[in-house]
Write a protein that holds these residues in place. Structure first.
Motif, mmCIF file in Angstrom:
data_model
loop_
_atom_site.group_PDB
_atom_site.id
_atom_site.type_symbol
_atom_site.label_atom_id
_atom_site.label_comp_id
_atom_site.label_asym_id
_atom_site.label_seq_id
_atom_site.Cartn_x
_atom_site.Cartn_y
_atom_site.Cartn_z
ATOM 1 N N THR A 53 0.106 -0.840 0.416
ATOM 2 C CA THR A 53 -0.306 0.036 0.292
ATOM 3 C C THR A 53 0.752 1.830 -0.024
ATOM 4 N N ILE A 54 0.351 2.429 -0.393
ATOM 5 C CA ILE A 54 1.246 3.880 -0.932
ATOM 6 C C ILE A 54 0.439 4.731 -0.910
ATOM 7 N N PRO A 55 0.079 4.843 -0.208
ATOM 8 C CA PRO A 55 -0.804 6.350 0.303
ATOM 9 C C PRO A 55 -0.398 8.006 -0.465
ATOM 10 N N ILE A 56 -1.405 8.267 -0.968
ATOM 11 C CA ILE A 56 -0.997 9.098 -1.990
ATOM 12 C C ILE A 56 -1.691 10.762 -1.152
ATOM 13 N N LEU A 57 -0.367 11.955 -0.839
ATOM 14 C CA LEU A 57 -0.971 12.513 0.034
ATOM 15 C C LEU A 57 -1.263 13.857 -0.989
ATOM 16 N N GLU B 32 4.993 19.985 -18.516
ATOM 17 C CA GLU B 32 6.110 21.180 -18.142
ATOM 18 C C GLU B 32 5.529 21.918 -17.406
ATOM 19 N N GLY B 33 6.145 23.008 -16.272
ATOM 20 C CA GLY B 33 5.047 23.902 -15.107
ATOM 21 C C GLY B 33 4.097 23.241 -14.626
ATOM 22 N N GLY B 34 3.510 21.534 -14.911
ATOM 23 C CA GLY B 34 2.200 21.202 -14.752
ATOM 24 C C GLY B 34 2.556 20.784 -12.286
ATOM 25 N N PRO B 35 1.366 20.519 -11.887
ATOM 26 C CA PRO B 35 1.854 19.488 -10.861
ATOM 27 C C PRO B 35 2.444 18.869 -10.823
ATOM 28 N N LEU B 36 3.313 18.845 -9.678
ATOM 29 C CA LEU B 36 4.343 17.601 -8.959
ATOM 30 C C LEU B 36 3.355 16.932 -8.450
ATOM 31 N N GLU C 134 0.980 17.648 -5.814
ATOM 32 C CA GLU C 134 -0.262 18.608 -6.509
ATOM 33 C C GLU C 134 -1.155 18.475 -7.219
ATOM 34 N N HIS C 135 -1.186 17.079 -7.429
ATOM 35 C CA HIS C 135 -2.903 17.195 -8.541
ATOM 36 C C HIS C 135 -3.671 17.485 -7.491
ATOM 37 N N HIS C 136 -4.627 18.142 -7.603
ATOM 38 C CA HIS C 136 -6.302 18.738 -6.988
ATOM 39 C C HIS C 136 -6.953 17.010 -7.111
ATOM 40 N N GLY C 137 -6.836 16.046 -8.226
ATOM 41 C CA GLY C 137 -7.765 15.216 -8.274
ATOM 42 C C GLY C 137 -7.551 14.075 -7.196
ATOM 43 N N ASP C 138 -5.873 13.962 -7.028
ATOM 44 C CA ASP C 138 -5.313 12.749 -6.447
ATOM 45 C C ASP C 138 -5.364 12.824 -4.370
#
Length: 128
Positions: free
Chosen positions: A8-12, A40-44, A59-63
């Motif tokens: 299991t790898i949590p995404i925060l 390029e320039g997108g969320p990390l 940094e992705h809003h849907g993750d």
């Protein structure tokens, strides 16, 4: 075929890469395994790890939603507590609590309100 979960790898969710690295790398002693921008320039999106614990930070809003909790069984809670307390991190001064389920819990809150609940089982010595 038998079903077997491997890891299991949590995404925060994070909002500031510098603050995330200050907390996870500088304070907790994790290492950045890799970083990825889908454009390029997108969320990390990055992976950090330490001693078997792997976390994905995005940094992705849907993750993920900020304020998630991650429960982790581990050994060495008191040693980790001593290590991070010595760093005098201005934003977090956690203590260790004994839980109702017989563990020691070190609760850490990152700059984005995500909680790491680091637990070590209290070994009971029973006489026969």
């Amino acid at each position: 075929m038998t079903v077997a979960f491997q890891q299991t790898i949590p995404i925060l969710r994070i909002f500031d890469v510098a603050k995330a690295k200050e907390f996870y790398v500088d304070y907790l002693g994790m290492v950045v395994d890799w970083e990825h921008h889908f454009e390029e320039g997108g969320p990390l999106y990055l992976q950090v790890s330490r001693a078997g614990l792997i976390l994905h930070l995005s940094e992705h809003h849907g993750d993920s939603s900020p304020g998630a909790s991650v429960f982790v069984w581990m050994t060495g809670v008191e040693a980790l507590h001593a290590e991070i307390t010595a760093k005098n991190y201005a934003y977090n001064r956690p203590g260790i609590e004994k839980t109702f389920y017989d563990s020691l819990c070190l609760k850490l809150v990152d700059p984005f309100r995500n909680q790491l609940l680091l637990n070590e089982e209290i070994k009971q010595d029973f006489e026969t």
